[in-house]
Scaffold this active site. Structure first.
Site, PDB file in Angstrom:
ATOM      1  N   ILE A  82       8.049  40.031  17.802  1.00  0.00           N
ATOM      2  CA  ILE A  82       6.604  39.875  17.941  1.00  0.00           C
ATOM      3  C   ILE A  82       6.216  38.870  19.024  1.00  0.00           C
ATOM      4  CG2 ILE A  82       6.054  40.575  15.589  1.00  0.00           C
ATOM      5  CD1 ILE A  82       5.931  37.642  14.802  1.00  0.00           C
ATOM      6  N   GLU A  84       7.953  36.295  22.630  1.00  0.00           N
ATOM      7  CA  GLU A  84       9.090  35.828  23.415  1.00  0.00           C
ATOM      8  C   GLU A  84       8.623  34.756  24.377  1.00  0.00           C
ATOM      9  OE1 GLU A  84      12.971  37.732  25.698  1.00  0.00           O
ATOM     10  OE2 GLU A  84      11.218  38.982  25.290  1.00  0.00           O
ATOM     11  N   GLY A  85       9.483  33.763  24.597  1.00  0.00           N
ATOM     12  CA  GLY A  85       9.147  32.685  25.509  1.00  0.00           C
ATOM     13  C   GLY A  85      10.400  32.052  26.065  1.00  0.00           C
ATOM     14  N   GLY A  86      10.218  30.916  26.758  1.00  0.00           N
ATOM     15  CA  GLY A  86      11.360  30.243  27.340  1.00  0.00           C
ATOM     16  C   GLY A  86      12.357  29.751  26.296  1.00  0.00           C
ATOM     17  N   PHE A  87      11.878  29.495  25.085  1.00  0.00           N
ATOM     18  CA  PHE A  87      12.730  28.990  24.005  1.00  0.00           C
ATOM     19  C   PHE A  87      13.606  30.086  23.412  1.00  0.00           C
ATOM     20  CE2 PHE A  87       8.627  30.347  22.426  1.00  0.00           C
ATOM     21  CZ  PHE A  87       8.985  31.299  21.487  1.00  0.00           C
ATOM     22  N   LYS A 110      11.612  32.174  14.579  1.00  0.00           N
ATOM     23  CA  LYS A 110      11.869  31.856  15.987  1.00  0.00           C
ATOM     24  C   LYS A 110      13.358  31.590  16.167  1.00  0.00           C
ATOM     25  CE  LYS A 110       9.080  29.022  18.230  1.00  0.00           C
ATOM     26  NZ  LYS A 110       8.464  27.755  18.744  1.00  0.00           N
ATOM     27  N   ASP A 210       0.658  20.461  24.530  1.00  0.00           N
ATOM     28  CA  ASP A 210       0.673  21.823  25.080  1.00  0.00           C
ATOM     29  C   ASP A 210      -0.371  22.683  24.367  1.00  0.00           C
ATOM     30  OD1 ASP A 210       1.525  23.781  26.849  1.00  0.00           O
ATOM     31  OD2 ASP A 210       3.088  24.525  25.512  1.00  0.00           O
TER      32      ASP A 210
END
Length: 429
Positions: A82, A84-87, A110, A210
């Site tokens: 569901i 997605e990111g840099g992590f 996550k 952030d």
């Protein structure tokens, strides 16, 4: 959006205290000190910081085995991804209650990329900050996994599931139904209350660092909950005025004073909140490279439409279809302007922002502009159900409506006049 980093950490050479190591359900963690949350040098004198508070509340978090979360996501199926990111990636999953009784519960899981060193520090920060905070406008961390086995180092987090995704999705993804004016006010107020709690409601001051529309998640009732605490930091203590730190965040949301100096305060979050207010009002992202040069940066564009001018309504999100209080919108824009003061000390506290939003919300329904009130008359309303023009030629009533629109258009100055008339005429036709 990915995070950016302007400078190296200036405080590396100073003495720091480390937080307690996380408890793990697997073998010992070979990463050693990497599993410790590094406290800011400016917070070192705090009687009790996040690590100490975490020691008290860590028992509230559930410790998962990797096999449990793998099963919960059907071996991290792409069909269940569901986000997605840099992590790494986020999956929808179902976990059984800790006591084994009852129905499985929906969660968001996550999974950290195994080769992400920076991501690991952010993972530790998320566990410790979310293990300490407790507020209805902050996403709830259910537990974590820190297994080291044959599959390597596994770092995962399990959060409460937020079915309506993020504020960013609803503002900018046209496949979603537009948020109503009332819901937008509710979301802004909830997000402000979450930040106010972080800044002023804890034993230790927390700076999110952030804050942006993609980190404002929405539950089934569109209640706002702040997420992603991987970059959060403890605020200054005692007589300190700021935290000196590497500059990280997301382009378009970070306060200019923070970018220029590396001095982090709660007013850095306040600036970011001002940016999000304008995103909510306009339906535009903070930065949009596909627009004309003069409109690419949201804050530069809105300066040409001051909140107290007649042409202010031209920046309002057209997806609202004029279903909002122009007076309330103007007040909220002025609040955003106060959050975006160049001098950080002149920006309001988030508790003051909360109070202002509550006052606007209470008066919003009765605070409408003369233009809006003029549409109360069926004869003047361009969205009246009967379209007499379709019955063979323009009727006198329809002509009066168009003349009324032209008169209203005269109140909108500059290039915005044409857009206003076209939008209203389209409704009539």
């Amino acid at each position: 959006m990915k995070c950016f980093c302007y400078f190296k950490d200036r405080s590396r050479s100073r003495q720091r205290r480390s937080a307690p190591e996380l408890k793990t359900s697997g073998t010992s963690d070979t990463s050693g000190a990497a599993d410790r949350l590094i406290k800011s040098s400016c917070s070192a004198t705090s009687p009790r910081g996040i690590p100490e508070l975490y020691e008290e509340k860590a028992h509230n978090l559930r410790v998962f085995r990797f096999s449990e979360l793998r099963q919960a996501t059907n071996d991290f199926s792409r069909l269940l991804k569901i986000g997605e990111g840099g992590f790494g990636s986020v999956y929808k999953g179902r976990i059984k209650p800790e006591d084994g009784r009852g129905e499985p519960v929906l969660v968001a899981i996550k999974k950290l990329n195994q080769d992400g060193v920076q991501g690991h520090k952010q993972w530790v920060a998320e566990v410790q900050f979310l293990g300490v905070v407790d507020h209805p406008n902050l996403v709830k961390l259910i537990g974590y996994c820190a297994d080291d086995g044959e599959r390597g180092i596994q770092r995962l987090l399990a959060y409460e599931f937020m079915p309506n995704k993020s504020l960013e999705d609803h503002l900018f993804n046209k496949t979603y139904r537009p948020l109503s004016w009332e819901v937008r006010l509710q979301i802004l107020l909830g997000a402000a209350q979450g930040l106010a709690y972080l800044h002023e409601g804890l034993e230790v001051q927390v700076i999110h660092r952030d804050f942006k529309s993609s980190n404002v998640l929405l539950d089934e009732e569109f209640k706002a909950k702040l997420s992603d605490f991987g970059l959060a930091r403890e605020g200054p203590t005692a007589d300190r005025t700021h935290v000196s730190t590497a500059v990280v965040g997301t382009h378009g949301y970070a306060a200019p004073d923070y970018i220029e100096t590396g001095h982090l305060t709660t007013r850095s979050d306040v600036w970011s909140f001002g940016v999000v207010i304008y995103e909510v009002l306009t339906g535009r992202r903070s930065v949009e490279r596909n627009r004309p040069r003069s409109e690419q940066k949201l804050l530069d564009w809105v300066k040409h439409y001051p909140a107290d001018s007649k042409k202010f309504i031209m920046i309002m999100d057209p997806r609202l279809e004029n279903q909002y209080s122009a007076g309330a919108a103007s007040k909220i824009a002025k609040l955003a302007d106060s959050c975006l003061q160049k001098n950080a000390k002149e920006r309001p506290k988030m508790s003051q922002v909360v109070q202002s939003l509550m006052e606007v919300a209470q008066t919003s329904s009765g605070d409408r502009s003369p233009i809006e009130k003029s549409f109360d008359s069926p004869e003047n309303c361009p969205t009246a159900p009967e379209n007499e023009a379709s019955q063979g030629g323009a009727s006198e009533s329809w002509k009066r409506r168009m003349a009324h629109l032209a008169k209203l258009g005269e109140q909108v100055e500059g290039s915005g006049r044409r857009r206003f008339l076209m939008m209203q005429r389209a409704k009539v036709q």
